[in-house]
Design an enzyme around this catalytic site. Sequence first.
Site, PDB file in Angstrom:
ATOM      1  N   LYS A 149       0.879  -1.198   0.000  1.00  0.00           N
ATOM      2  CA  LYS A 149       0.000   0.000   0.000  1.00  0.00           C
ATOM      3  C   LYS A 149       0.900   1.226   0.000  1.00  0.00           C
ATOM      4  O   LYS A 149       1.915   1.241   0.693  1.00  0.00           O
ATOM      5  CB  LYS A 149      -0.890  -0.006   1.248  1.00  0.00           C
ATOM      6  CG  LYS A 149      -1.782  -1.235   1.381  1.00  0.00           C
ATOM      7  CD  LYS A 149      -2.974  -1.204   0.436  1.00  0.00           C
ATOM      8  CE  LYS A 149      -3.805  -2.455   0.615  1.00  0.00           C
ATOM      9  NZ  LYS A 149      -4.982  -2.489  -0.257  1.00  0.00           N
ATOM     10  N   LYS A 175       1.112  -9.988  -2.411  1.00  0.00           N
ATOM     11  CA  LYS A 175      -0.098 -10.043  -3.246  1.00  0.00           C
ATOM     12  C   LYS A 175      -0.263  -8.709  -3.954  1.00  0.00           C
ATOM     13  O   LYS A 175      -0.128  -7.644  -3.362  1.00  0.00           O
ATOM     14  CB  LYS A 175      -1.324 -10.306  -2.357  1.00  0.00           C
ATOM     15  CG  LYS A 175      -2.659 -10.228  -3.096  1.00  0.00           C
ATOM     16  CD  LYS A 175      -3.839 -10.385  -2.147  1.00  0.00           C
ATOM     17  CE  LYS A 175      -5.152 -10.095  -2.865  1.00  0.00           C
ATOM     18  NZ  LYS A 175      -5.244  -8.672  -3.290  1.00  0.00           N
ATOM     19  N   ASP A 177      -2.571  -5.808  -5.617  1.00  0.00           N
ATOM     20  CA  ASP A 177      -3.916  -5.346  -5.308  1.00  0.00           C
ATOM     21  C   ASP A 177      -4.833  -5.602  -6.504  1.00  0.00           C
ATOM     22  O   ASP A 177      -4.375  -5.798  -7.628  1.00  0.00           O
ATOM     23  CB  ASP A 177      -3.935  -3.873  -4.903  1.00  0.00           C
ATOM     24  CG  ASP A 177      -4.706  -3.721  -3.599  1.00  0.00           C
ATOM     25  OD1 ASP A 177      -4.273  -2.974  -2.708  1.00  0.00           O
ATOM     26  OD2 ASP A 177      -5.741  -4.398  -3.465  1.00  0.00           O
ATOM     27  N   GLU A 178      -6.141  -5.542  -6.227  1.00  0.00           N
ATOM     28  CA  GLU A 178      -7.102  -5.936  -7.272  1.00  0.00           C
ATOM     29  C   GLU A 178      -7.053  -4.998  -8.474  1.00  0.00           C
ATOM     30  O   GLU A 178      -7.403  -5.393  -9.581  1.00  0.00           O
ATOM     31  CB  GLU A 178      -8.531  -5.986  -6.704  1.00  0.00           C
ATOM     32  CG  GLU A 178      -9.123  -4.667  -6.292  1.00  0.00           C
ATOM     33  CD  GLU A 178      -8.665  -4.213  -4.921  1.00  0.00           C
ATOM     34  OE1 GLU A 178      -7.920  -4.951  -4.249  1.00  0.00           O
ATOM     35  OE2 GLU A 178      -9.039  -3.096  -4.537  1.00  0.00           O
ATOM     36  N   HIS A 267      -9.542 -12.977  -6.316  1.00  0.00           N
ATOM     37  CA  HIS A 267     -10.047 -11.765  -5.648  1.00  0.00           C
ATOM     38  C   HIS A 267     -11.479 -11.577  -6.123  1.00  0.00           C
ATOM     39  O   HIS A 267     -11.798 -11.889  -7.269  1.00  0.00           O
ATOM     40  CB  HIS A 267      -9.178 -10.564  -6.017  1.00  0.00           C
ATOM     41  CG  HIS A 267      -9.409  -9.382  -5.128  1.00  0.00           C
ATOM     42  ND1 HIS A 267     -10.549  -8.622  -5.176  1.00  0.00           N
ATOM     43  CD2 HIS A 267      -8.654  -8.848  -4.145  1.00  0.00           C
ATOM     44  CE1 HIS A 267     -10.478  -7.668  -4.276  1.00  0.00           C
ATOM     45  NE2 HIS A 267      -9.345  -7.769  -3.637  1.00  0.00           N
ATOM     46  N   LYS A 307     -12.943  -3.973   7.571  1.00  0.00           N
ATOM     47  CA  LYS A 307     -13.556  -2.735   7.051  1.00  0.00           C
ATOM     48  C   LYS A 307     -14.675  -2.966   6.040  1.00  0.00           C
ATOM     49  O   LYS A 307     -15.381  -2.038   5.668  1.00  0.00           O
ATOM     50  CB  LYS A 307     -12.471  -1.886   6.390  1.00  0.00           C
ATOM     51  CG  LYS A 307     -11.945  -2.489   5.095  1.00  0.00           C
ATOM     52  CD  LYS A 307     -10.801  -1.687   4.493  1.00  0.00           C
ATOM     53  CE  LYS A 307     -10.375  -2.298   3.167  1.00  0.00           C
ATOM     54  NZ  LYS A 307      -9.184  -1.677   2.587  1.00  0.00           N
TER      55      LYS A 307
END
Length: 423
Positions: A149, A175, A177-178, A267, A307
């Site tokens: 991130k 991994k 991210d999508e 995902h 979240k």
Amino acid sequence: MGYVDFVHPGYKPGKSDLICLFRITPAKGISMREASGRVASESSNGTWTDVSLHDERIVRLGAKAFETKGSFVKIAYPIGLFEPGNMAQLLSSFAGNVFGMKAVSGLRLEDVAWPKKIISSFMGPQFGIKGIRKIFRVYDRPLTATVPKPKVGMTSDEHAKTGYEAWMGGLDLLKDDENLSSQSFNKFDRRVEKSFRMRNLAEKQTGDVKSYLVNVSAETNEMLRRARLVKKIGGEYVMVDAITVGWSAVQTLRDECEDLGLAIHMHRAMHAAMDRNPMHGVSMLTLSAISRLVGVDQLHIGTVVGKLVSPKKEVTDIQDKMVSKKSKKILNQNWENTKPVLPVSSGGLHPGLVPDVMRIMGSDIVIQAGGGIHGHPDGTRAGATALLQSINAVTQGVSLADYAKSHIELRKSLEHWGHLKPV
Ligand code: CAP
Ligand code: MG
């Protein structure tokens, strides 16, 4: 045939029937009987008016609404309606036009019971949970993963270096991210080459197996090229955003990954557009069963405490459907020889929430934390170490507070986030 010709209370489904459980909210002025007849008709071979051809052969293909309990209706579909092995056609049948019918003001596909002939027409997972754990030689704790991130914006070098720090902090998996694919600042081929160079170094320095969930999501032919590149460079996995690439594309990727010997991490980005509304859409329980059929090896199923919306019953029902040979959530399902799928818990997690996640989902899962690692006061490597420490504390039956007394990375994580449940 009129709509009510598709209502057969007391019908006993045959072994080869496919059964759907719908939640139906009839439109104003429409009875439940009429609404369920319309759903059965429109999702099999009826329409709004009588047509000339409807001999016995056609009638036999019609779906049958056979059980109604409150707003929940079971509909049985003769297997002859379907093309085994073709997920697009199956969904275009019982999960297609029906959601737009004026006769219903709400319609949700809650679950599907898939007959043996349909199950055996799909590849299912290549590895299963045992096969995935064998890659890492890790059997007694959750596998761990992190997404660098900010999710998009890093260069390939920055991405690879973040991965190195996470692996050196003890994590098993990096991994993508999508929404990271091959942007101008982080081209796919370059990211893969640099990240696996870091992976190899981390493996050499730690002696542990490390891997990388590489997001190949793209146009199908390009996805296959990317998967082949991952194999060539020595990877073990591809990652795919199955909902946005489409189930037929996932079937093609699954076929290629069989030849390449690559595991598939799925995902589920966009799933909440379908499954979040309890009165309309397609449940994540249904989407998870489709994922197991087409053959992903790992699937995000929620956190309960993180979240993103993921109610406890939904998460535990999905986990049962993903891992068991005979699941009973909601409809009974015998998965025959279809391997299980490893559940992934991700979304707003950090070390302070690991006890909750493991209490609800156990240890046979993957725990992914992105912000919950890279946001650690002492950076990525410390964040990764703190996550492993929280898992070790739970595995040893020690409270995080006690474990943190002798583990500074966990202590600093708890000082920073405590047991915060992000929204
Ligand atoms: C998590 C994540 C995942 C979500 C997807 C994100 O990041 O990378 O995509 O877990 O949701 O982009 O939000 P954080 P789900 O760990 O930083 O929250 O797992 O429910 O499909
Ligand atoms: Mg993400």
